[in-house]
Enzyme design. Structure first.
Site, mmCIF file in Angstrom:
data_model
loop_
_atom_site.group_PDB
_atom_site.id
_atom_site.type_symbol
_atom_site.label_atom_id
_atom_site.label_comp_id
_atom_site.label_asym_id
_atom_site.label_seq_id
_atom_site.Cartn_x
_atom_site.Cartn_y
_atom_site.Cartn_z
ATOM 1 N N ALA A 66 0.857 -1.178 0.000
ATOM 2 C CA ALA A 66 0.000 0.000 0.000
ATOM 3 C C ALA A 66 0.896 1.231 0.000
ATOM 4 O O ALA A 66 2.046 1.180 0.447
ATOM 5 C CB ALA A 66 -0.901 -0.018 1.227
ATOM 6 N N GLY A 110 0.679 -5.121 1.001
ATOM 7 C CA GLY A 110 -0.542 -5.240 0.212
ATOM 8 C C GLY A 110 -0.299 -5.874 -1.152
ATOM 9 O O GLY A 110 -1.203 -6.472 -1.741
ATOM 10 N N GLU A 114 -0.447 -9.473 -0.506
ATOM 11 C CA GLU A 114 -1.852 -9.805 -0.224
ATOM 12 C C GLU A 114 -2.686 -9.803 -1.504
ATOM 13 O O GLU A 114 -3.557 -10.654 -1.681
ATOM 14 C CB GLU A 114 -2.409 -8.796 0.793
ATOM 15 C CG GLU A 114 -1.761 -8.969 2.163
ATOM 16 C CD GLU A 114 -2.100 -7.844 3.135
ATOM 17 O OE1 GLU A 114 -1.960 -6.666 2.744
ATOM 18 O OE2 GLU A 114 -2.505 -8.145 4.262
ATOM 19 N N GLU A 154 4.978 -5.047 7.078
ATOM 20 C CA GLU A 154 4.225 -3.965 7.721
ATOM 21 C C GLU A 154 4.707 -3.680 9.142
ATOM 22 O O GLU A 154 4.614 -2.563 9.630
ATOM 23 C CB GLU A 154 2.722 -4.323 7.759
ATOM 24 C CG GLU A 154 2.031 -4.271 6.405
ATOM 25 C CD GLU A 154 2.028 -5.593 5.656
ATOM 26 O OE1 GLU A 154 2.881 -6.465 5.938
ATOM 27 O OE2 GLU A 154 1.176 -5.753 4.773
HETATM 28 C C1 HXC Z 1 4.994 4.344 -1.464
HETATM 29 C C2 HXC Z 1 6.930 3.388 -2.245
HETATM 30 C C3 HXC Z 1 6.583 2.142 -1.669
HETATM 31 C C4 HXC Z 1 5.340 2.068 -0.966
HETATM 32 C C5 HXC Z 1 8.482 1.917 -2.649
HETATM 33 N N1 HXC Z 1 8.111 3.196 -2.846
HETATM 34 N N2 HXC Z 1 7.572 1.263 -1.932
HETATM 35 N N3 HXC Z 1 6.146 4.483 -2.156
HETATM 36 N N4 HXC Z 1 4.596 3.193 -0.882
HETATM 37 N N5 HXC Z 1 4.897 0.946 -0.411
HETATM 38 C C6 HXC Z 1 8.845 4.233 -3.560
HETATM 39 C C7 HXC Z 1 10.040 4.721 -2.790
HETATM 40 O O1 HXC Z 1 9.673 5.695 -1.835
HETATM 41 C C8 HXC Z 1 10.899 5.306 -3.890
HETATM 42 O O2 HXC Z 1 10.412 6.581 -4.234
HETATM 43 C C9 HXC Z 1 10.613 4.384 -5.076
HETATM 44 O O3 HXC Z 1 9.390 3.716 -4.758
HETATM 45 C C10 HXC Z 1 11.679 3.318 -5.231
HETATM 46 O O4 HXC Z 1 11.851 2.675 -3.998
HETATM 47 P P1 HXC Z 1 13.318 2.465 -3.321
HETATM 48 O O5 HXC Z 1 13.080 2.217 -1.885
HETATM 49 O O6 HXC Z 1 14.213 3.572 -3.685
HETATM 50 O O7 HXC Z 1 13.795 1.139 -4.066
HETATM 51 P P2 HXC Z 1 14.726 -0.021 -3.490
HETATM 52 O O8 HXC Z 1 15.903 0.552 -2.764
HETATM 53 O O9 HXC Z 1 14.996 -0.920 -4.653
HETATM 54 O O10 HXC Z 1 13.845 -0.788 -2.430
HETATM 55 C C11 HXC Z 1 12.684 -1.455 -2.845
HETATM 56 C C12 HXC Z 1 11.813 -1.875 -1.624
HETATM 57 C C13 HXC Z 1 11.558 -0.619 -0.746
HETATM 58 C C14 HXC Z 1 12.574 -2.927 -0.799
HETATM 59 C C15 HXC Z 1 10.548 -2.467 -2.166
HETATM 60 O O11 HXC Z 1 11.054 0.418 -1.592
HETATM 61 C C16 HXC Z 1 10.575 -0.859 0.359
HETATM 62 O O12 HXC Z 1 10.910 -1.409 1.410
HETATM 63 N N6 HXC Z 1 9.333 -0.374 0.160
HETATM 64 C C17 HXC Z 1 8.314 -0.453 1.187
HETATM 65 C C18 HXC Z 1 7.770 -1.828 1.292
HETATM 66 C C19 HXC Z 1 6.700 -1.944 2.380
HETATM 67 O O13 HXC Z 1 6.965 -1.589 3.542
HETATM 68 N N7 HXC Z 1 5.505 -2.397 2.004
HETATM 69 C C20 HXC Z 1 4.403 -2.494 2.930
HETATM 70 C C21 HXC Z 1 3.586 -1.228 2.930
HETATM 71 S S1 HXC Z 1 2.259 -1.328 4.086
HETATM 72 P P3 HXC Z 1 11.419 7.843 -4.452
HETATM 73 O O14 HXC Z 1 10.471 8.992 -4.704
HETATM 74 O O15 HXC Z 1 12.224 7.956 -3.229
HETATM 75 O O16 HXC Z 1 12.225 7.443 -5.661
HETATM 76 C C22 HXC Z 1 1.065 -2.237 3.335
HETATM 77 C C23 HXC Z 1 -0.183 -2.423 4.096
HETATM 78 C C24 HXC Z 1 -1.224 -3.126 3.261
HETATM 79 O O17 HXC Z 1 1.233 -2.702 2.266
HETATM 80 C C25 HXC Z 1 -2.576 -2.902 3.799
HETATM 81 C C26 HXC Z 1 -3.634 -3.306 2.798
HETATM 82 C C27 HXC Z 1 -5.030 -2.927 3.217
#
Ligand code: HXC
Length: 261
Positions: A68, A112, A115, A135
């Protein structure tokens, strides 16, 4: 479909296969409300379209979806998320799709994103796929079925490991654990998914939809109820002309020509 063209996904067809590609490359396909609305609308439209027999949801090489959209969620309050119009909007739409939906996953399928993949009927993964429920690192827990579907797929031990430590699973481990049905080289991912979808499209749609419904029922209720549900669907399919066609084709050593596809 939405009245305007979708901006966060692309939609195309290949024969009788409807393909939705998540398309927010700068954010690694992070799932925001607009994307989820567009995805729900596209899948619903394909589900209602008689020319479509199966669907594929896919992302980019680098990310199926990295979860998400954290930027969008960052300032949400309890009231915002509890009233249902944020984050979880339209997730149940995907669950209600009756035709098969295949997730073709390459790159990150996190939070997400993982999921969403698990909401599809099965996952075909590229060899660079990485699955995770990170998360906990954000001070939250999975919110779209991660704590429920992941243990059903891979068991408690691996789920607890992933949900509590945020460890990712690579494609090999995901296949071994039962999360994904097939792993293929990245450049073969769409061919493989399309191949599976085209097989499904060639079958009798009532039996395909009944099979999906019966397997999904195995995750609800008791074994006895599930077996009875399956038996009734099995009986009902004998009322279709496709059952006659399928069995006659086998008996007479020819290819079946199903009418209800
Ligand atoms: C918003 C995101 C994002 C996310 C990545 N980006 N994941 N933006 N929401 N979930 C953005 C980064 O901010 C970055 O933007 C660009 O994408 C590239 O990401 P990087 O981190 O620079 O890439 P990398 O170093 O290759 O790392 C990839 C990654 C990392 C390991 C996937 O991005 C990461 O850990 N992302 C978050 C993953 C996460 O926590 N997911 C769970 C979210 S909570 P900029 O502008 O800086 O270039 C969830 C709840 C679900 O999903 C609930 C459902 C109802």
């Amino acid at each position: 479909m939405t009245a305007t063209s979708p901006e966060c996904i692309t939609v195309r067809t290949e024969g009788r296969v409807g393909i939705v590609t998540l398309n927010r490359p700068k954010q690694l396909n992070a799932l925001n409300n607009q994307l989820m609305d567009e995805l729900g609308a596209a899948l619903k439209a394909f589900d209602a379209d008689q020319d479509i027999g199966c669907m594929i949801v896919t992302g980019s090489e680098k990310a199926f979806a990295a979860g998400a959209d954290i930027g969008a969620m960052a300032t949400y309050t309890f009231a915002d998320v509890y009233n249902g119009d944020y984050i979880t909007r339209n997730w149940e739409t995907i669950r209600a799709i009756r035709k098969p939906v295949i997730a073709a996953v390459s790159g990150f399928a996190l939070g997400g994103g993982c999921e969403l993949a698990m909401m599809c009927d099965f996952i075909i993964a590229a060899d660079n796929a990485k699955f995770g429920q990170p998360e906990i690192k954000l001070g939250i827990i999975p919110g779209a079925g991660g704590t429920q579907r992941l243990p059903r797929a891979v068991g408690k031990a691996k789920t607890m490991d992933m949900v509590l430590t945020s460890r990712m699973m690579d494609a090999t481990e995901a296949e071994r654990a039962g999360l994904v049905s097939r792993v293929v080289p990245l450049d073969k991912l769409m061919d493989e998914a399309l191949g599976a979808a085209l097989v499904i499209c060639g079958l009798s749609l009532p039996s395909v939809m009944a099979a999906k419904e019966a397997v999904n029922r195995s995750f609800e209720g008791t074994l006895s109820d599930g077996v009875m549900f399956e038996r009734r669907l099995f009986h009902a399919l004998f009322a279709t002309e496709d059952q006659k066609e399928g069995m006659d084709a086998f008996v007479n050593k020819r290819k079946p020509d199903f009418k209800n596809r």
